[in-house]
Scaffold this motif. Structure first.
Motif, PDB file in Angstrom:
ATOM      1  N   GLY A 275       0.779  -1.231   0.000  1.00  0.00           N
ATOM      2  CA  GLY A 275       0.000   0.000   0.000  1.00  0.00           C
ATOM      3  C   GLY A 275       0.805   1.272   0.000  1.00  0.00           C
ATOM      4  N   ALA A 276       2.129   1.167  -0.205  1.00  0.00           N
ATOM      5  CA  ALA A 276       2.955   2.378  -0.282  1.00  0.00           C
ATOM      6  C   ALA A 276       2.773   3.037  -1.640  1.00  0.00           C
ATOM      7  N   GLN A 277       2.804   4.370  -1.647  1.00  0.00           N
ATOM      8  CA  GLN A 277       2.731   5.114  -2.908  1.00  0.00           C
ATOM      9  C   GLN A 277       4.110   5.350  -3.515  1.00  0.00           C
ATOM     10  N   ASP A 278       5.161   5.248  -2.703  1.00  0.00           N
ATOM     11  CA  ASP A 278       6.515   5.492  -3.198  1.00  0.00           C
ATOM     12  C   ASP A 278       7.479   4.684  -2.353  1.00  0.00           C
ATOM     13  N   TYR A 279       8.670   4.425  -2.894  1.00  0.00           N
ATOM     14  CA  TYR A 279       9.673   3.581  -2.249  1.00  0.00           C
ATOM     15  C   TYR A 279      11.015   4.283  -2.399  1.00  0.00           C
ATOM     16  N   ILE A 280      11.663   4.599  -1.292  1.00  0.00           N
ATOM     17  CA  ILE A 280      12.909   5.358  -1.309  1.00  0.00           C
ATOM     18  C   ILE A 280      14.017   4.503  -0.716  1.00  0.00           C
ATOM     19  N   VAL A 281      15.087   4.344  -1.453  1.00  0.00           N
ATOM     20  CA  VAL A 281      16.189   3.487  -1.039  1.00  0.00           C
ATOM     21  C   VAL A 281      17.192   4.282  -0.203  1.00  0.00           C
ATOM     22  N   LYS A 282      17.603   3.716   0.932  1.00  0.00           N
ATOM     23  CA  LYS A 282      18.655   4.317   1.760  1.00  0.00           C
ATOM     24  C   LYS A 282      20.012   4.008   1.154  1.00  0.00           C
ATOM     25  N   PRO A 283      20.985   4.900   1.302  1.00  0.00           N
ATOM     26  CA  PRO A 283      20.875   6.254   1.870  1.00  0.00           C
ATOM     27  C   PRO A 283      20.192   7.196   0.876  1.00  0.00           C
ATOM     28  N   PHE A 284      19.562   8.232   1.400  1.00  0.00           N
ATOM     29  CA  PHE A 284      18.850   9.174   0.550  1.00  0.00           C
ATOM     30  C   PHE A 284      19.104  10.589   1.063  1.00  0.00           C
ATOM     31  N   GLN A 285      18.871  11.569   0.189  1.00  0.00           N
ATOM     32  CA  GLN A 285      18.931  12.968   0.581  1.00  0.00           C
ATOM     33  C   GLN A 285      17.569  13.370   1.137  1.00  0.00           C
ATOM     34  N   PHE A 286      17.581  14.086   2.266  1.00  0.00           N
ATOM     35  CA  PHE A 286      16.307  14.489   2.847  1.00  0.00           C
ATOM     36  C   PHE A 286      15.501  15.334   1.868  1.00  0.00           C
ATOM     37  N   SER A 287      16.163  16.154   1.074  1.00  0.00           N
ATOM     38  CA  SER A 287      15.450  17.000   0.120  1.00  0.00           C
ATOM     39  C   SER A 287      14.649  16.158  -0.867  1.00  0.00           C
ATOM     40  N   GLU A 288      15.193  15.002  -1.256  1.00  0.00           N
ATOM     41  CA  GLU A 288      14.459  14.122  -2.170  1.00  0.00           C
ATOM     42  C   GLU A 288      13.249  13.518  -1.466  1.00  0.00           C
ATOM     43  N   LEU A 289      13.438  13.054  -0.230  1.00  0.00           N
ATOM     44  CA  LEU A 289      12.315  12.498   0.520  1.00  0.00           C
ATOM     45  C   LEU A 289      11.208  13.536   0.687  1.00  0.00           C
ATOM     46  N   LEU A 290      11.597  14.769   1.038  1.00  0.00           N
ATOM     47  CA  LEU A 290      10.602  15.821   1.240  1.00  0.00           C
ATOM     48  C   LEU A 290       9.849  16.115  -0.049  1.00  0.00           C
ATOM     49  N   ALA A 291      10.571  16.177  -1.163  1.00  0.00           N
ATOM     50  CA  ALA A 291       9.916  16.450  -2.444  1.00  0.00           C
ATOM     51  C   ALA A 291       8.918  15.351  -2.788  1.00  0.00           C
ATOM     52  N   ARG A 292       9.297  14.104  -2.572  1.00  0.00           N
ATOM     53  CA  ARG A 292       8.385  13.002  -2.879  1.00  0.00           C
ATOM     54  C   ARG A 292       7.197  12.991  -1.918  1.00  0.00           C
ATOM     55  N   LEU A 293       7.450  13.312  -0.660  1.00  0.00           N
ATOM     56  CA  LEU A 293       6.361  13.385   0.308  1.00  0.00           C
ATOM     57  C   LEU A 293       5.350  14.452  -0.100  1.00  0.00           C
ATOM     58  N   GLU A 294       5.833  15.613  -0.492  1.00  0.00           N
ATOM     59  CA  GLU A 294       4.919  16.708  -0.825  1.00  0.00           C
ATOM     60  C   GLU A 294       4.148  16.421  -2.115  1.00  0.00           C
ATOM     61  N   VAL A 295       4.740  15.668  -3.032  1.00  0.00           N
ATOM     62  CA  VAL A 295       3.991  15.229  -4.218  1.00  0.00           C
ATOM     63  C   VAL A 295       2.788  14.391  -3.783  1.00  0.00           C
ATOM     64  N   GLN A 296       3.019  13.453  -2.865  1.00  0.00           N
ATOM     65  CA  GLN A 296       1.920  12.598  -2.409  1.00  0.00           C
ATOM     66  C   GLN A 296       0.885  13.382  -1.619  1.00  0.00           C
ATOM     67  N   LEU A 297       1.321  14.347  -0.824  1.00  0.00           N
ATOM     68  CA  LEU A 297       0.368  15.163  -0.076  1.00  0.00           C
ATOM     69  C   LEU A 297      -0.525  15.951  -1.027  1.00  0.00           C
ATOM     70  N   ARG A 298       0.074  16.516  -2.081  1.00  0.00           N
ATOM     71  CA  ARG A 298      -0.736  17.271  -3.041  1.00  0.00           C
ATOM     72  C   ARG A 298      -1.729  16.367  -3.757  1.00  0.00           C
ATOM     73  N   ARG A 299      -1.303  15.157  -4.092  1.00  0.00           N
ATOM     74  CA  ARG A 299      -2.186  14.242  -4.809  1.00  0.00           C
ATOM     75  C   ARG A 299      -3.375  13.808  -3.964  1.00  0.00           C
ATOM     76  N   HIS A 300      -3.216  13.865  -2.660  1.00  0.00           N
ATOM     77  CA  HIS A 300      -4.272  13.373  -1.786  1.00  0.00           C
ATOM     78  C   HIS A 300      -5.067  14.492  -1.128  1.00  0.00           C
ATOM     79  N   ILE A 301      -4.904  15.721  -1.600  1.00  0.00           N
ATOM     80  CA  ILE A 301      -5.741  16.804  -1.109  1.00  0.00           C
ATOM     81  C   ILE A 301      -7.174  16.543  -1.564  1.00  0.00           C
ATOM     82  N   PRO A 302      -8.141  16.560  -0.648  1.00  0.00           N
ATOM     83  CA  PRO A 302      -9.532  16.339  -1.075  1.00  0.00           C
ATOM     84  C   PRO A 302      -9.949  17.373  -2.110  1.00  0.00           C
TER      85      PRO A 302
END
Length: 233
Positions: free
Chosen positions: A95-122
């Motif tokens: 049920g994950a929308q995205d999969y991020i492999v360690k090690p990762f840059q926090f900026s990449e994680l944040l960008a992917r997180l915000e993409v998912q947040l925007r997609r799930h705005i009612p």
């Protein structure tokens, strides 16, 4: 601001992610196991989850699958040091929308997180004022016989002005709501985007509206014909 559930058993990584999310304007609840995650969600719903794939004796994919079965539909990002296709598939199947492999840059994680947040705005209904209709989903202003496309930040500013129509919005209040959480700007950016809206929408006159600057006080969007003191259209 979004509230994030972080399911991570490494305290150092959890602390780093929680600090980074806070700096980006989000809040986070940390859970280090399945039981803690269930407890956290019973106390406060979340807007998204970040789940580590390997949690000691527990499996992050299994935890996420259980949360999905319990009815939790928030977008989820899976973190893992495992990069094989099979491991990715396991996380996505859970049920994950995205999969991020360690090690990762926090900026990449944040960008992917915000993409998912925007997609799930009612989906929200268009906002209307005078002869203007603004649809945040399509980012189109309709009225006066034409459609005008706005950028995301222009649209955020227009939404603010419509929701506060007839009231003075100070530069500081607008900046704190729309720009401060993202950092890297000063409140002069508000004047810049007010200018963008005026140019794109002709200062709103075709919609029976006017966007005024009240010297030393702020901005107000209202029906044409109202003339507050000390105003510059």
């Amino acid at each position: 601001m979004a509230h994030i559930l972080l399911i991570e058993d490494d305290p150092d990584i959890a602390s780093l992610l929680c600090r980074g999310l806070a700096a980006a304007g989000h809040s986070a609840t940390h859970a280090d196991c399945h039981a803690a995650a269930r407890r956290a969600l019973s106390e406060r719903p979340c807007d998204a989850a970040i789940v580590d794939m390997m949690l000691g004796d527990e499996n992050g994919a299994a935890i996420l699958a259980d949360l999905r079965a319990a009815g939790h539909k928030m977008p989820a990002l899976m973190l893992s040091a495992l990069s094989r296709v099979e491991e990715r598939a396991e996380g996505l199947d859970a049920g994950a929308q995205d999969y991020i492999v360690k090690p990762f840059q926090f900026s990449e994680l944040l960008a992917r997180l915000e993409v998912q947040l925007r997609r799930h705005i009612p989906q929200s209904a268009p906002l209307t004022l005078g002869g203007l209709s603004w649809n945040p989903e399509t980012r189109l202003v309709r009225g006066a016989g034409r459609d005008v496309a706005l950028t995301e930040r222009e649209g955020d500013l227009l939404s603010w002005l419509i929701r506060n129509s007839g009231q003075i919005s100070t530069r500081g209040a607008i900046f704190d709501a729309l720009w401060a959480p993202h950092g890297g700007s000063t409140d002069n950016v508000v004047d810049v985007y007010i200018g963008y809206l005026r140019r794109k929408l002709g200062n709103f006159t075709a919609y029976g509206l006017v966007l005024r600057t009240l010297r030393g006080r702020g901005f107000v969007l209202e029906p044409a014909g109202h003339t507050p003191e000390e105003s510059d259209p």
